[in-house]
Design a protein around this motif. Sequence first.
Motif, PDB file in Angstrom:
ATOM      1  N   PHE A   1      43.502 -41.133 -60.816  1.00 16.43           N
ATOM      2  CA  PHE A   1      43.046 -40.264 -60.279  1.00 16.43           C
ATOM      3  C   PHE A   1      41.806 -40.368 -61.176  1.00 16.43           C
ATOM      4  CE2 PHE A   1      46.009 -39.461 -57.169  1.00 16.43           C
ATOM      5  CZ  PHE A   1      45.736 -39.573 -56.097  1.00 16.43           C
ATOM      6  N   PRO A   2      40.376 -40.234 -60.941  1.00 19.33           N
ATOM      7  CA  PRO A   2      39.566 -40.394 -61.797  1.00 19.33           C
ATOM      8  C   PRO A   2      39.317 -38.441 -61.934  1.00 19.33           C
ATOM      9  CG  PRO A   2      38.663 -40.050 -59.623  1.00 19.33           C
ATOM     10  CD  PRO A   2      39.177 -40.396 -59.462  1.00 19.33           C
ATOM     11  N   GLY A   3      39.187 -38.250 -63.125  1.00 17.52           N
ATOM     12  CA  GLY A   3      39.563 -36.458 -64.093  1.00 17.52           C
ATOM     13  C   GLY A   3      37.910 -36.401 -64.831  1.00 17.52           C
ATOM     14  N   GLU A   4      38.397 -35.798 -65.452  1.00 14.23           N
ATOM     15  CA  GLU A   4      36.886 -35.094 -65.672  1.00 14.23           C
ATOM     16  C   GLU A   4      35.893 -36.009 -66.756  1.00 14.23           C
ATOM     17  OE1 GLU A   4      36.945 -31.793 -68.644  1.00 14.23           O
ATOM     18  OE2 GLU A   4      38.429 -31.214 -67.257  1.00 14.23           O
ATOM     19  N   ASN A   5      34.171 -36.733 -66.544  1.00 18.15           N
ATOM     20  CA  ASN A   5      33.819 -37.434 -66.705  1.00 18.15           C
ATOM     21  C   ASN A   5      34.474 -39.180 -66.587  1.00 18.15           C
ATOM     22  OD1 ASN A   5      31.699 -34.954 -67.765  1.00 18.15           O
ATOM     23  ND2 ASN A   5      33.580 -35.201 -70.285  1.00 18.15           N
ATOM     24  N   ALA A   6      34.870 -38.963 -65.098  1.00 16.48           N
ATOM     25  CA  ALA A   6      34.856 -40.350 -64.860  1.00 16.48           C
ATOM     26  C   ALA A   6      35.158 -40.707 -63.365  1.00 16.48           C
ATOM     27  CB  ALA A   6      36.239 -40.556 -65.526  1.00 16.48           C
ATOM     28  N   SER A   7      35.369 -41.446 -62.502  1.00 17.13           N
ATOM     29  CA  SER A   7      34.983 -41.552 -61.630  1.00 17.13           C
ATOM     30  C   SER A   7      35.471 -43.137 -60.852  1.00 17.13           C
ATOM     31  CB  SER A   7      33.400 -41.992 -61.148  1.00 17.13           C
ATOM     32  OG  SER A   7      32.885 -42.636 -59.454  1.00 17.13           O
ATOM     33  N   ILE A   8      35.462 -43.542 -59.232  1.00 14.67           N
ATOM     34  CA  ILE A   8      36.701 -44.399 -59.008  1.00 14.67           C
ATOM     35  C   ILE A   8      35.146 -45.114 -57.959  1.00 14.67           C
ATOM     36  CG2 ILE A   8      37.146 -42.674 -57.309  1.00 14.67           C
ATOM     37  CD1 ILE A   8      39.807 -43.783 -57.778  1.00 14.67           C
ATOM     38  N   GLY A   9      35.873 -46.259 -58.048  1.00 14.22           N
ATOM     39  CA  GLY A   9      35.036 -47.397 -58.003  1.00 14.22           C
ATOM     40  C   GLY A   9      35.439 -47.178 -56.055  1.00 14.22           C
ATOM     41  N   ARG A  10      34.641 -48.414 -55.463  1.00 13.91           N
ATOM     42  CA  ARG A  10      35.275 -48.566 -53.874  1.00 13.91           C
ATOM     43  C   ARG A  10      36.551 -49.394 -54.112  1.00 13.91           C
ATOM     44  NH1 ARG A  10      31.209 -52.453 -51.108  1.00 13.91           N
ATOM     45  NH2 ARG A  10      31.527 -54.128 -52.338  1.00 13.91           N
ATOM     46  N   ASP A  11      36.767 -50.166 -54.712  1.00 11.35           N
ATOM     47  CA  ASP A  11      37.985 -51.028 -54.910  1.00 11.35           C
ATOM     48  C   ASP A  11      38.828 -50.118 -56.295  1.00 11.35           C
ATOM     49  OD1 ASP A  11      36.462 -51.589 -57.103  1.00 11.35           O
ATOM     50  OD2 ASP A  11      36.604 -53.262 -57.863  1.00 11.35           O
ATOM     51  N   HIS A  12      39.356 -48.460 -56.444  1.00 10.25           N
ATOM     52  CA  HIS A  12      39.867 -47.965 -56.725  1.00 10.25           C
ATOM     53  C   HIS A  12      39.622 -48.338 -58.283  1.00 10.25           C
ATOM     54  CE1 HIS A  12      41.699 -48.785 -52.733  1.00 10.25           C
ATOM     55  NE2 HIS A  12      41.326 -47.472 -52.677  1.00 10.25           N
ATOM     56  N   THR A  13      38.742 -48.914 -58.735  1.00 13.10           N
ATOM     57  CA  THR A  13      38.488 -49.204 -59.966  1.00 13.10           C
ATOM     58  C   THR A  13      38.202 -47.575 -60.787  1.00 13.10           C
ATOM     59  OG1 THR A  13      38.024 -51.701 -60.061  1.00 13.10           O
ATOM     60  CG2 THR A  13      37.294 -49.931 -61.884  1.00 13.10           C
ATOM     61  N   ILE A  14      37.981 -47.061 -61.873  1.00  8.26           N
ATOM     62  CA  ILE A  14      38.179 -45.882 -62.206  1.00  8.26           C
ATOM     63  C   ILE A  14      37.647 -46.414 -64.178  1.00  8.26           C
ATOM     64  CG2 ILE A  14      39.136 -44.110 -63.713  1.00  8.26           C
ATOM     65  CD1 ILE A  14      41.684 -43.668 -62.405  1.00  8.26           C
ATOM     66  N   PHE A  15      36.438 -45.332 -64.060  1.00  2.84           N
ATOM     67  CA  PHE A  15      35.333 -46.014 -64.535  1.00  2.84           C
ATOM     68  C   PHE A  15      34.531 -44.888 -65.373  1.00  2.84           C
ATOM     69  CE2 PHE A  15      32.906 -46.059 -60.862  1.00  2.84           C
ATOM     70  CZ  PHE A  15      31.715 -45.682 -61.314  1.00  2.84           C
ATOM     71  N   ALA A  16      33.641 -45.005 -66.527  1.00  3.39           N
ATOM     72  CA  ALA A  16      33.296 -43.939 -67.512  1.00  3.39           C
ATOM     73  C   ALA A  16      31.613 -43.422 -66.894  1.00  3.39           C
ATOM     74  CB  ALA A  16      33.531 -44.314 -68.812  1.00  3.39           C
ATOM     75  N   ARG A  17      31.699 -42.455 -66.917  1.00  2.33           N
ATOM     76  CA  ARG A  17      30.208 -41.419 -66.834  1.00  2.33           C
ATOM     77  C   ARG A  17      29.660 -41.063 -67.140  1.00  2.33           C
ATOM     78  NH1 ARG A  17      30.395 -38.091 -60.890  1.00  2.33           N
ATOM     79  NH2 ARG A  17      28.486 -38.370 -61.581  1.00  2.33           N
ATOM     80  N   GLU A  18      30.233 -41.054 -68.511  1.00  2.00           N
ATOM     81  CA  GLU A  18      29.403 -40.459 -70.124  1.00  2.00           C
ATOM     82  C   GLU A  18      30.550 -41.411 -71.422  1.00  2.00           C
ATOM     83  OE1 GLU A  18      27.860 -38.152 -70.640  1.00  2.00           O
ATOM     84  OE2 GLU A  18      27.133 -37.441 -68.429  1.00  2.00           O
ATOM     85  N   PRO A  19      29.786 -41.747 -71.891  1.00  2.00           N
ATOM     86  CA  PRO A  19      30.612 -42.024 -73.187  1.00  2.00           C
ATOM     87  C   PRO A  19      31.501 -41.081 -74.422  1.00  2.00           C
ATOM     88  CG  PRO A  19      28.164 -41.412 -73.854  1.00  2.00           C
ATOM     89  CD  PRO A  19      28.658 -41.347 -71.979  1.00  2.00           C
ATOM     90  N   GLY A  20      31.829 -41.544 -74.446  1.00  2.00           N
ATOM     91  CA  GLY A  20      33.388 -40.384 -75.684  1.00  2.00           C
ATOM     92  C   GLY A  20      34.885 -41.367 -75.519  1.00  2.00           C
ATOM     93  N   PHE A  21      35.372 -40.417 -75.158  1.00  2.00           N
ATOM     94  CA  PHE A  21      37.076 -41.180 -75.815  1.00  2.00           C
ATOM     95  C   PHE A  21      38.281 -40.698 -74.438  1.00  2.00           C
ATOM     96  CE2 PHE A  21      34.980 -39.664 -79.210  1.00  2.00           C
ATOM     97  CZ  PHE A  21      34.964 -40.958 -79.803  1.00  2.00           C
ATOM     98  N   VAL A  22      39.552 -41.812 -74.159  1.00  6.09           N
ATOM     99  CA  VAL A  22      39.927 -41.848 -73.126  1.00  6.09           C
ATOM    100  C   VAL A  22      40.497 -40.813 -73.469  1.00  6.09           C
ATOM    101  CG1 VAL A  22      41.234 -43.796 -71.599  1.00  6.09           C
ATOM    102  CG2 VAL A  22      39.196 -44.512 -72.808  1.00  6.09           C
ATOM    103  N   ARG A  23      41.343 -40.540 -71.848  1.00  7.70           N
ATOM    104  CA  ARG A  23      42.201 -38.697 -72.420  1.00  7.70           C
ATOM    105  C   ARG A  23      43.278 -39.351 -70.365  1.00  7.70           C
ATOM    106  NH1 ARG A  23      41.329 -38.673 -76.362  1.00  7.70           N
ATOM    107  NH2 ARG A  23      40.973 -36.983 -78.071  1.00  7.70           N
ATOM    108  N   TYR A  24      44.624 -39.727 -70.575  1.00  3.97           N
ATOM    109  CA  TYR A  24      45.512 -40.107 -69.934  1.00  3.97           C
ATOM    110  C   TYR A  24      46.085 -38.248 -69.067  1.00  3.97           C
ATOM    111  CZ  TYR A  24      44.658 -44.540 -69.824  1.00  3.97           C
ATOM    112  OH  TYR A  24      43.423 -46.161 -69.731  1.00  3.97           O
ATOM    113  N   TYR A  25      46.281 -38.011 -68.627  1.00  2.00           N
ATOM    114  CA  TYR A  25      46.820 -36.341 -68.504  1.00  2.00           C
ATOM    115  C   TYR A  25      47.237 -35.478 -67.082  1.00  2.00           C
ATOM    116  CZ  TYR A  25      42.306 -34.784 -67.035  1.00  2.00           C
ATOM    117  OH  TYR A  25      40.687 -34.873 -66.103  1.00  2.00           O
ATOM    118  N   ARG A  26      47.180 -34.414 -67.683  1.00  2.00           N
ATOM    119  CA  ARG A  26      47.938 -34.170 -65.764  1.00  2.00           C
ATOM    120  C   ARG A  26      47.143 -32.489 -65.323  1.00  2.00           C
ATOM    121  NH1 ARG A  26      52.019 -36.518 -62.705  1.00  2.00           N
ATOM    122  NH2 ARG A  26      53.142 -38.104 -63.421  1.00  2.00           N
ATOM    123  N   ASP A  27      46.987 -32.187 -64.856  1.00  2.00           N
ATOM    124  CA  ASP A  27      45.611 -31.234 -64.139  1.00  2.00           C
ATOM    125  C   ASP A  27      47.604 -30.304 -63.606  1.00  2.00           C
ATOM    126  OD1 ASP A  27      45.011 -28.626 -64.078  1.00  2.00           O
ATOM    127  OD2 ASP A  27      42.739 -30.218 -62.437  1.00  2.00           O
TER     128      ASP A  27
END
Length: 207
Positions: free
Chosen positions: A101-127
């Motif tokens: 799922f998309p987290g902070e500063n990320a979003s999801i596309g129509r084909d479930h692709t997750i992309f960055a909304r801001e320049p930065g560094f990727v993080r995989y985490y749980r909330d």
Amino acid sequence: MSFVRRMVGCLGLRSTTVTRNLSITGRLPCDTLSKTVGNHFSAKLQPGPQLQFVRYATKKAASSRTNDYNSKGKRLGLKKAEGSEVKTGQIIFRQRGTKWFPGENASIGRDHTIFAREPGFVRYYRDPFHPERRLIGVAMFPDMRLPTSHWQPRVRRFGRLPISDPVQAAKEKARISRKEYYGWLRKDELKAQRIAANQKPAPQPEE
């Protein structure tokens, strides 16, 4: 008798049919045998339920090539690893369905692709507020960890940097907007004053 049986076997006839129509004592004349065979086939050709033989095609018919080849791979999966630097709009993860799922500063596309909304560094985490979800976010700084506290405001980037050059700082300070340069703000002010002057004052209630 043996001659009759041999003829019956060759012609595919039943012996009961022949013996019912012929006297098998002595030698059988040829005309009598031909008459018996003719009667048998005439009985077979009488109208009634008969078998019909259908000849089928010996060549396989052409069909669509739905299962004759393998389609190309869709290149799904991880595109940016943990800690990788990304720019705005770059793809982080491709998937079918929302496994991530998309987290902070990320979003999801129509084909479930997750992309960055801001320049930065990727993080995989749980909330902790969504324990069943695996999230992908973008941190603003290399030492920033996700997720941030649920009750704290989100870190935002306004795109402002300090100008160390004094000449550029003075130029930026003296900069005016396009509306100010063309006098649009002054026109709007004059228009607002003219509208205010033309408005009649509200009637005062009588005492």
